[in-house]
Write an enzyme that holds these catalytic residues in place. Structure first.
Site, PDB file in Angstrom:
ATOM      1  CB  SER A 122      41.022  65.011   2.367  1.00  0.00           C
ATOM      2  OG  SER A 122      41.477  64.644   1.085  1.00  0.00           O
ATOM      3  CE1 TYR A 144      39.109  65.823  -5.156  1.00  0.00           C
ATOM      4  CE2 TYR A 144      40.651  64.908  -3.560  1.00  0.00           C
ATOM      5  CZ  TYR A 144      40.119  65.996  -4.227  1.00  0.00           C
ATOM      6  OH  TYR A 144      40.592  67.250  -3.962  1.00  0.00           O
ATOM      7  CB  THR A 170      35.719  67.366  -4.401  1.00  0.00           C
ATOM      8  OG1 THR A 170      35.758  67.444  -2.967  1.00  0.00           O
ATOM      9  CG2 THR A 170      36.468  68.558  -4.978  1.00  0.00           C
ATOM     10  CE  LYS A 244      35.813  71.563  -0.476  1.00  0.00           C
ATOM     11  NZ  LYS A 244      36.896  71.450  -1.458  1.00  0.00           N
ATOM     12  CG  HIS A 268      39.941  72.456  -4.793  1.00  0.00           C
ATOM     13  ND1 HIS A 268      39.241  71.330  -5.122  1.00  0.00           N
ATOM     14  CD2 HIS A 268      41.024  72.009  -4.114  1.00  0.00           C
ATOM     15  CE1 HIS A 268      39.862  70.260  -4.665  1.00  0.00           C
ATOM     16  NE2 HIS A 268      40.950  70.648  -4.040  1.00  0.00           N
TER      17      HIS A 268
HETATM   18  C1  FNR Z   1      42.513  71.650  -0.221  1.00  0.00           C
HETATM   19  N1  FNR Z   1      41.207  71.449  -0.646  1.00  0.00           N
HETATM   20  C2  FNR Z   1      40.729  70.167  -0.839  1.00  0.00           C
HETATM   21  N2  FNR Z   1      39.447  69.971  -1.216  1.00  0.00           N
HETATM   22  C3  FNR Z   1      38.961  68.716  -1.373  1.00  0.00           C
HETATM   23  O1  FNR Z   1      37.780  68.572  -1.708  1.00  0.00           O
HETATM   24  N3  FNR Z   1      39.768  67.625  -1.142  1.00  0.00           N
HETATM   25  C4  FNR Z   1      41.063  67.747  -0.767  1.00  0.00           C
HETATM   26  O2  FNR Z   1      41.765  66.765  -0.567  1.00  0.00           O
HETATM   27  C5  FNR Z   1      41.591  69.061  -0.631  1.00  0.00           C
HETATM   28  N4  FNR Z   1      42.899  69.255  -0.288  1.00  0.00           N
HETATM   29  C6  FNR Z   1      43.369  70.521  -0.055  1.00  0.00           C
HETATM   30  C7  FNR Z   1      44.673  70.706   0.378  1.00  0.00           C
HETATM   31  C8  FNR Z   1      45.128  71.976   0.692  1.00  0.00           C
HETATM   32  C9  FNR Z   1      46.536  72.154   1.169  1.00  0.00           C
HETATM   33  C10 FNR Z   1      44.273  73.094   0.557  1.00  0.00           C
HETATM   34  C11 FNR Z   1      44.722  74.487   0.915  1.00  0.00           C
HETATM   35  C12 FNR Z   1      42.985  72.923   0.093  1.00  0.00           C
HETATM   36  C13 FNR Z   1      40.283  72.607  -0.773  1.00  0.00           C
HETATM   37  C14 FNR Z   1      39.625  72.923   0.558  1.00  0.00           C
HETATM   38  O3  FNR Z   1      38.689  71.929   0.901  1.00  0.00           O
HETATM   39  C15 FNR Z   1      38.873  74.273   0.536  1.00  0.00           C
HETATM   40  O4  FNR Z   1      38.006  74.303  -0.571  1.00  0.00           O
HETATM   41  C16 FNR Z   1      39.808  75.486   0.492  1.00  0.00           C
HETATM   42  O5  FNR Z   1      40.970  75.255   1.257  1.00  0.00           O
HETATM   43  C17 FNR Z   1      39.086  76.706   1.047  1.00  0.00           C
HETATM   44  O6  FNR Z   1      39.862  77.834   0.899  1.00  0.00           O
HETATM   45  P1  FNR Z   1      40.798  78.470   2.056  1.00  0.00           P
HETATM   46  O7  FNR Z   1      40.013  78.493   3.338  1.00  0.00           O
HETATM   47  O8  FNR Z   1      42.002  77.602   2.126  1.00  0.00           O
HETATM   48  O9  FNR Z   1      41.078  79.835   1.510  1.00  0.00           O
END
Ligand code: FNR
Length: 381
Positions: A122, A144, A170, A244, A268
């Protein structure tokens, strides 16, 4: 000995049962994490409807297993953007891993490295991207875009220099979704934990009402980013570009036209638009629109090896997992992340074996059909 002493003794002798599912790891993590951190990891936006749908969508499909196919253990190897990976399961980018483990993204990277798995780091990691690169993990960088464009341009160049092999932009987060748990908890980063890739950028102070992450996104992120900014982004490095957060055929076609290399069907993890479709429900239309021209991955609610198999049968080339490995990290550091990845891998081998699939290339649409009792016109049998 009294009955009571007897009972206490046998309770003391019974070892705690080891975690055997993702939910077991989640329970261990829940016991270890402060409520604010657990809620930040576990929660979704609004009523958490999309969060729930991500899970439920997998139960709407059943398998059409084939038998007597021979072949032994399934071969899980595949490629993503031309890179070899040992199984079609990658680590999704998740922010702020030092809230789960004091070394943050490093144990995650080491666990992935030990299994040759691919990790997407990330932008808002709590360990600098260069330090994660030093672990030698197969790595892509999630981006981002900030309003101060030069900051993001600098990140892409650093990621390229540090051996990241794709940029994952993203696109579902022009603003942060309303995460009610975080607002109630007044979510803020614990002292000593910061945005390690963004020197000099501070999250708002904890006394701010609501979520400090939402305030930070509102203040610093570029909510006006558009398709016409993609040439700029591509000009920053020769790395392939992955979008994404795509869930429609329209955006998939635009992505193909823009020369994007892959999309992740993602909402997300239900943390952005509450009311967005479950990713497994959106997958078929994205796969159809992509028409083999770009790769399609999926994340959201993947909790079992059999979920991975369903997503692949519906056309995903690979899946990403988010929360499951965070639970592993919080429960048991590097070993916990490794256990969770192995759990998915081994369950996928078993599910494929029970379905008569000998390799990833043998997984096809014929392997699944809508589960009995599921109505709907668009899922086709
Ligand atoms: C995320 N996700 C996420 N996505 C992204 O593009 N940048 C980020 O910094 C984050 N940070 C983040 C933190 C936390 C705590 C979570 C749970 C999720 C989204 C992540 O990449 C992904 O899309 C989802 O977590 C997928 O779903 P599941 O496997 O958690 O159900």
């Amino acid at each position: 000995m009294t009955d009571r002493a007897d009972a206490e003794l046998s309770a003391a002798e019974t070892p705690p049962s080891p975690p055997v599912t993702v939910e077991d790891f989640e329970e261990v993590a829940r016991g270890r994490l402060p409520q604010m951190v657990f809620d930040y990891y576990a929660g979704g936006a609004g009523d958490e409807w999309t969060l729930q749908q991500n899970r439920e969508a997998f139960a709407r499909w059943s398998f059409r297993p084939r038998v007597l196919m021979g072949g032994g253990f399934a071969d899980l190897r595949t490629t993503v953007l031309g890179q070899d990976i040992p199984f079609p399961i990658m680590l999704a980018p998740t922010a702020f891993q030092r809230m789960a483990d004091r070394y943050g993204e490093l144990p995650t990277a080491r666990a992935a490295r030990s299994l040759d798995a691919l990790m997407v780091l990330s932008t808002i990691s709590t360990v600098p991207l260069e330090d994660v690169a030093e672990t030698g993990v197969h790595r892509w960088f999630q981006l981002y875009v900030m309003r101060e464009r030069e900051l993001s341009a600098g990140l892409v160049k650093r990621a390229h220099a540090a051996g990241y092999r794709a940029i994952v932009l993203t696109v579902d987060t022009p603003w942060l979704g309303r995460r009610l748990r975080d607002e109630r908890n007044r979510f803020a980063l614990p002292p000593g934990i910061g945005l390690a890739n963004l020197q000099g950028v501070e999250m708002p102070k904890p006394d701010q009402p609501g979520s400090s992450l939402a305030a930070y996104f509102g203040a610093d992120h570029d909510f006006a980013l558009g398709w016409n900014d993609l040439p700029w982004l591509r000009s920053l490095s020769p790395l392939p570009l992955v979008l994404k957060g795509v869930v429609t055929a329209e955006d998939t076609r635009l992505a193909v036209e823009a020369g994007v290399d892959a999309v992740v069907v993602s909402n997300h993890g239900g943390r952005q638009l509450d009311g967005a479709p479950a990713t497994l429900d959106a997958l078929p239309e994205v796969v159809e629109a992509a028409d083999g021209r770009i790769e399609v991955y999926l994340d959201g609610g993947v909790r079992r090896g059999s979920d991975v198999l369903k997503a692949l049968a519906l056309g995903a080339r690979a899946v990403l997992i988010g929360r499951p490995y965070l639970w592993g990290l919080a429960a048991n550091g590097e070993a916990g992340v490794r256990q969770v990845i192995e759990l998915f891998r081994d369950e996928l081998i078993l599910a494929m074996g029970l379905c008569g699939c000998r390799s990833v290339s043998e997984i096809s649409r014929a392997l699944v059909s809508p589960a009995a009792g599921v109505r709907g016109t668009d899922r086709g049998a």
